[in-house]
Design a protein around this motif. Structure first.
Motif, PDB file in Angstrom:
ATOM      1  N   ASP A 220       0.828  -1.183   0.041  1.00  0.00           N
ATOM      2  CA  ASP A 220       0.011  -0.027  -0.135  1.00  0.00           C
ATOM      3  C   ASP A 220       0.725   1.339   0.012  1.00  0.00           C
ATOM      4  OD1 ASP A 220       1.131  -0.395   2.334  1.00  0.00           O
ATOM      5  OD2 ASP A 220      -0.833   0.071   3.456  1.00  0.00           O
ATOM      6  N   ARG A 221       2.093   1.148   0.331  1.00  0.00           N
ATOM      7  CA  ARG A 221       3.076   2.212   0.172  1.00  0.00           C
ATOM      8  C   ARG A 221       4.468   1.493  -0.033  1.00  0.00           C
ATOM      9  NH1 ARG A 221       1.553   2.047   5.356  1.00  0.00           N
ATOM     10  NH2 ARG A 221       0.146   4.290   4.769  1.00  0.00           N
ATOM     11  N   PRO A 222       5.105   2.349  -0.926  1.00  0.00           N
ATOM     12  CA  PRO A 222       6.503   1.786  -1.425  1.00  0.00           C
ATOM     13  C   PRO A 222       7.576   1.494  -0.238  1.00  0.00           C
ATOM     14  CG  PRO A 222       6.126   3.743  -2.465  1.00  0.00           C
ATOM     15  CD  PRO A 222       4.880   3.365  -1.616  1.00  0.00           C
ATOM     16  N   ASP A 223       7.847   0.048  -0.095  1.00  0.00           N
ATOM     17  CA  ASP A 223       8.648  -0.535   1.109  1.00  0.00           C
ATOM     18  C   ASP A 223      10.080  -0.600   0.556  1.00  0.00           C
ATOM     19  OD1 ASP A 223       8.092  -2.409  -0.983  1.00  0.00           O
ATOM     20  OD2 ASP A 223       7.682  -4.090   0.767  1.00  0.00           O
ATOM     21  N   VAL A 224      10.811   0.636   0.150  1.00  0.00           N
ATOM     22  CA  VAL A 224      12.134   0.851  -0.350  1.00  0.00           C
ATOM     23  C   VAL A 224      12.591   1.751   0.494  1.00  0.00           C
ATOM     24  CG1 VAL A 224      11.369  -0.116  -2.470  1.00  0.00           C
ATOM     25  CG2 VAL A 224      11.459   2.294  -2.130  1.00  0.00           C
ATOM     26  N   TYR A 225      14.145   2.085   0.411  1.00  0.00           N
ATOM     27  CA  TYR A 225      14.664   3.050   1.070  1.00  0.00           C
ATOM     28  C   TYR A 225      14.491   4.420   0.316  1.00  0.00           C
ATOM     29  CZ  TYR A 225      17.636  -0.655   3.438  1.00  0.00           C
ATOM     30  OH  TYR A 225      18.027  -1.533   4.029  1.00  0.00           O
ATOM     31  N   ASP A 226      14.234   5.302   0.966  1.00  0.00           N
ATOM     32  CA  ASP A 226      13.820   6.818   0.486  1.00  0.00           C
ATOM     33  C   ASP A 226      15.209   7.147  -0.703  1.00  0.00           C
ATOM     34  OD1 ASP A 226      11.634   7.023   1.860  1.00  0.00           O
ATOM     35  OD2 ASP A 226      12.561   8.261   3.410  1.00  0.00           O
ATOM     36  N   TRP A 227      16.190   6.757  -0.233  1.00  0.00           N
ATOM     37  CA  TRP A 227      17.380   7.608  -1.215  1.00  0.00           C
ATOM     38  C   TRP A 227      17.399   6.566  -2.443  1.00  0.00           C
ATOM     39  CZ3 TRP A 227      20.476   3.531  -2.676  1.00  0.00           C
ATOM     40  CH2 TRP A 227      20.559   2.189  -1.662  1.00  0.00           C
ATOM     41  N   MET A 228      16.515   5.608  -2.558  1.00  0.00           N
ATOM     42  CA  MET A 228      16.749   4.702  -3.775  1.00  0.00           C
ATOM     43  C   MET A 228      15.774   5.318  -4.912  1.00  0.00           C
ATOM     44  SD  MET A 228      16.243   0.857  -2.500  1.00  0.00           S
ATOM     45  CE  MET A 228      16.936  -0.007  -3.776  1.00  0.00           C
ATOM     46  N   THR A 229      16.149   5.128  -6.222  1.00  0.00           N
ATOM     47  CA  THR A 229      15.610   5.593  -7.244  1.00  0.00           C
ATOM     48  C   THR A 229      14.562   4.471  -7.902  1.00  0.00           C
ATOM     49  OG1 THR A 229      17.118   5.168  -8.774  1.00  0.00           O
ATOM     50  CG2 THR A 229      17.068   7.441  -7.821  1.00  0.00           C
ATOM     51  N   PRO A 230      13.826   4.370  -8.697  1.00  0.00           N
ATOM     52  CA  PRO A 230      13.204   3.287  -9.193  1.00  0.00           C
ATOM     53  C   PRO A 230      14.310   2.448 -10.083  1.00  0.00           C
ATOM     54  CG  PRO A 230      11.407   5.121  -9.390  1.00  0.00           C
ATOM     55  CD  PRO A 230      12.733   5.651  -8.799  1.00  0.00           C
ATOM     56  N   ARG A 231      15.081   3.075 -10.884  1.00  0.00           N
ATOM     57  CA  ARG A 231      16.208   2.599 -11.293  1.00  0.00           C
ATOM     58  C   ARG A 231      16.968   1.816 -10.370  1.00  0.00           C
ATOM     59  NH1 ARG A 231      19.197   6.754 -14.392  1.00  0.00           N
ATOM     60  NH2 ARG A 231      17.341   6.767 -15.800  1.00  0.00           N
ATOM     61  N   ASP A 232      17.346   2.508  -9.253  1.00  0.00           N
ATOM     62  CA  ASP A 232      18.138   1.710  -8.391  1.00  0.00           C
ATOM     63  C   ASP A 232      17.275   0.248  -7.886  1.00  0.00           C
ATOM     64  OD1 ASP A 232      20.199   3.316  -8.276  1.00  0.00           O
ATOM     65  OD2 ASP A 232      19.015   4.569  -6.563  1.00  0.00           O
ATOM     66  N   LEU A 233      16.265   0.457  -7.847  1.00  0.00           N
ATOM     67  CA  LEU A 233      15.235  -0.727  -7.264  1.00  0.00           C
ATOM     68  C   LEU A 233      15.314  -1.770  -8.174  1.00  0.00           C
ATOM     69  CD1 LEU A 233      13.253  -2.028  -5.204  1.00  0.00           C
ATOM     70  CD2 LEU A 233      11.401  -0.711  -6.547  1.00  0.00           C
ATOM     71  N   TYR A 234      14.976  -1.467  -9.481  1.00  0.00           N
ATOM     72  CA  TYR A 234      15.048  -2.363 -10.600  1.00  0.00           C
ATOM     73  C   TYR A 234      16.532  -3.276 -10.852  1.00  0.00           C
ATOM     74  CZ  TYR A 234      10.993   0.330 -11.549  1.00  0.00           C
ATOM     75  OH  TYR A 234       9.585   0.869 -11.410  1.00  0.00           O
ATOM     76  N   ALA A 235      17.549  -2.488 -10.586  1.00  0.00           N
ATOM     77  CA  ALA A 235      18.672  -3.072 -10.800  1.00  0.00           C
ATOM     78  C   ALA A 235      19.090  -4.052  -9.592  1.00  0.00           C
ATOM     79  CB  ALA A 235      19.853  -1.913 -10.604  1.00  0.00           C
TER      80      ALA A 235
END
Length: 223
Positions: free
Chosen positions: A65-80
């Motif tokens: 229901d909300r992104p569970d990723v680090y705030d400093w990450m970009t979508p590109r970082d997440l996909y990598a």
């Protein structure tokens, strides 16, 4: 959740409806093996999600229901980060989704709007072409235009192939548009489950379906 009995139908979209606090998000986390049930049994594609959680998560797309990723990450970082973890990750498919949904891949998540963050997570959940897709309130808090973008992205993806989907939502209009089946959760149990026609016991015009679902949910809360 209390004596919950529930089964998904392969290749169909099931919408799980219920008031806040009924356990919809808890149920999704149990299915992913992120929580352990105190009693009962649960199988996802024939496997125990606690003991075989890694194997299941490689076959299941999940949009929280909300992104569970680090705030400093970009979508590109997440996909990598995700790419090497999923043998079925499809870069071409991810690129098409990014373009179609207009995801700002170079912007950090902390600077993304809710809608942009939701679209970025949807790409992450679909890029490895999962067999099962779990969506936890993907439309909550989105403005109407962004909601339509996210909804169209999901509908386009479902048209491309057979995929089983479980979506929790409070948006009854969306539920009426995407659901093959509807399940209503109240007091920790599934109180109704079936096709829209079976659950509503009516052949109402589509415009009246959200109203009928709302009435049924209200009845379930009072029972």
């Amino acid at each position: 959740l209390d004596r919950l009995t529930f089964e998904l139908f392969e290749g169909q979209v099931t919408v799980l409806l219920g008031a806040n606090g009924e356990g919809k998000s808890t149920f999704l986390k149990l299915a992913l093996g992120l929580l352990r049930a105190e009693a009962g049994s649960l199988r996802v594609m024939g496997r125990d999600p606690v003991r075989k959680g890694g194997a299941i998560r490689r076959r299941v797309g999940y949009v929280p229901d909300r992104p569970d990723v680090y705030d400093w990450m970009t979508p590109r970082d997440l996909y990598a980060f995700l790419r090497p973890q999923y043998p079925t990750w499809n870069d071409d498919h991810a690129a098409r989704l990014v373009e179609h949904l207009r995801v700002p891949t170079a912007t950090r998540f902390k600077a993304l709007s809710r809608g942009e963050g939701m679209k970025a997570m949807l790409v992450a959940a679909l890029a490895f072409e999962p067999e099962l897709l779990l969506l936890d309130e993907p439309f909550a808090g989105l403005d109407p235009l962004v909601r339509e973008e996210v909804l169209k992205g999901i509908l386009d993806e479902l048209r491309e192939g057979e995929r089983t989907v479980l979506c929790t939502t409070h948006d009854l209009d969306v539920a009426a548009r995407i659901a093959d089946r509807v399940a209503i959760l109240a007091h920790g149990r599934i109180v109704a489950h079936g096709t829209l026609a079976e659950v509503l016991r009516t052949d109402e015009e589509p415009v009246r379906i959200p109203e009928k679902i709302r009435d049924l949910m209200a009845e379930a809360q009072l029972a």
